[in-house]
Design an enzyme around this catalytic site. Structure first.
Site, PDB file in Angstrom:
ATOM      1  CE  LYS A   1       7.212   2.359   8.001  1.00 29.99           C
ATOM      2  NZ  LYS A   1       7.715   3.631   8.618  1.00 29.99           N
TER       3      LYS A   1
ATOM      4  CG  ASP B   1       9.107  12.631   7.568  1.00 31.12           C
ATOM      5  OD1 ASP B   1       9.292  13.727   6.992  1.00 31.12           O
ATOM      6  OD2 ASP B   1       8.934  11.567   6.956  1.00 31.12           O
TER       7      ASP B   1
ATOM      8  CB  ILE C   1      -0.971   0.033   1.203  1.00 31.36           C
ATOM      9  CG1 ILE C   1      -0.217  -0.104   2.528  1.00 31.36           C
ATOM     10  CG2 ILE C   1      -2.018  -1.062   1.073  1.00 31.36           C
ATOM     11  CD1 ILE C   1      -1.114  -0.016   3.761  1.00 31.36           C
ATOM     12  CB  ALA C   2       2.892   3.173   1.403  1.00 32.76           C
TER      13      ALA C   2
END
Length: 366
Positions: free
Chosen positions: A51, A145, A28-29
């Site tokens: 992740k 971030d 998805i990323a």
């Protein structure tokens, strides 16, 4: 950064049962350091986001140790506006982090579709971001971030925005934290506080600066500093103030009018001298709520509120002191000093169109 779920038949992770528990689905990323996959926790029968560090990076002992340590920092946070961290592990060189899965879109999508937006709408979107950061700062963490891609907006009715990617989060020590590691500047150039560009140090006020830039973008639909290269953008953060949002939005529509006290709020949050910013997100959140209340009450002119929020005036001497780490270019322009150039050197390799340094994966579903 790729967006949306994607099926890659050559990706060996898809279909794998990681750690005997997480069935990996579509990606998805994707980012320079890791990819994020939709997955199923077969033990609890729930959808999660996993992740996974790119192959080879897990072999770097220092990097893997930092990944694990910072995952533990992120897992300390429990807040409705923070994407939860559930688990972390390693299997045959595959280092991974398991997080809450938030189906939806990002704040970047909202900016593309709706900005410039009415001030009340902009403040309603930045407030949950600041609530998440306030919880992090209270817990002794800095995000490092903050950007629209890292704010997830659930598709479900009534879903609350959530700040993602606390994988870069760093525990606050007695000293401010270096964010440049191995020549790579961690963060995103468009949202970098000046001190990060100059010496790579971050504290809570760096998060405040980034949040202020996001608010500017919500109000105007533009980034305050742009350039032909990431280094140019980073350098502008050091040498140029963020312009007042009212100088960008010239609409005569009453709902889009930006009062002077909202300009002052943005100026305070994005002051180049961090001593002039809110001390942390808790303070900025309070300021945002004051401004939001004034707008809700229909107050368009409040000199006292402007005076309270506006950053202190900077004298010529203070400005010179602030720029003592820069050197003049022979052609009369300014360029970063050696330390500054080293800090942003990694940006040269980044995609100039996106103007950011890819230090980790973000949930860019735009």
């Amino acid at each position: 950064m790729n967006s949306g779920p994607e099926r890659d038949t050559d990706d060996p992770l898809i279909g794998r049962l990681l750690d005997g528990r997480y069935r990996i689905g579509d990606r998805i990323a994707r980012g320079g350091m890791a990819g994020v996959y939709e997955a199923v926790d077969v033990r609890l029968d729930r959808t999660v986001a996993v992740k996974v560090m790119h192959p080879g990076l897990g072999d770097d002992g220092d990097f893997a140790e930092r990944f694990v340590r910072e995952a533990k920092h992120a897992a300390r946070l429990s807040h409705p506006n923070v994407v939860a961290v559930y688990d972390q592990g390693e299997e045959r060189g595959t280092v991974f982090l398991v997080m809450e899965y938030v189906p939806g879109h990002t704040l970047r999508d909202v900016i593309r579709q709706q900005a410039p937006m009415p001030p009340l709408k902009a403040l309603s979107l930045i407030e949950p971001v600041l609530a998440a950061l306030a919880a992090a700062h209270q817990a002794g963490l800095i995000h490092r971030d903050i950007k629209p891609e890292n704010v997830l907006i659930p598709d479900a009715p009534g879903g609350v925005p959530k700040v993602a990617d606390f994988g870069l989060a760093k525990a606050i020590s007695a000293d401010t934290q270096h964010t440049a590691t191995g020549g790579v500047l961690i963060g995103t150039v468009s949202y970098l506080a000046p001190e990060l560009v100059v010496d790579g140090r971050a504290d809570t006020r760096a998060d405040v600066y980034a949040a202020g830039v996001v608010l500017f973008e919500l109000l105007t639909g533009k980034k305050p500093h742009e350039g032909e290269s990431p280094i140019q953008v980073a350098y502008k953060h050091v040498h140029e103030d963020v312009p007042p949002p009212s100088s960008i939005v010239t609409s005569t529509e009453p709902e889009l009018r930006i009062p002077a006290y909202l300009d002052a709020l943005v100026a305070r949050a994005t002051a180049r001298d961090r001593e002039h910013r809110a001390a942390d997100a808790r303070v900025l959140l309070h300021q945002v709520r004051r401004v939001r209340q004034a707008l809700a009450d229909g107050v368009l002119d409040d000199p006292e509120l402007v005076a309270d929020l506006a950053p202190p005036a900077v004298t010529a001497q203070q400005e010179a002191q602030f720029h003592e780490d820069t050197t003049p270019d022979p052609l009369g322009s300014q360029r970063p000093a050696a330390a500054t150039t080293t800090a942003v050197a990694a940006a040269v390799a980044a995609d100039p169109a996106r103007a950011h340094v890819e230090a980790t994966t973000t949930f860019d579903r735009s």
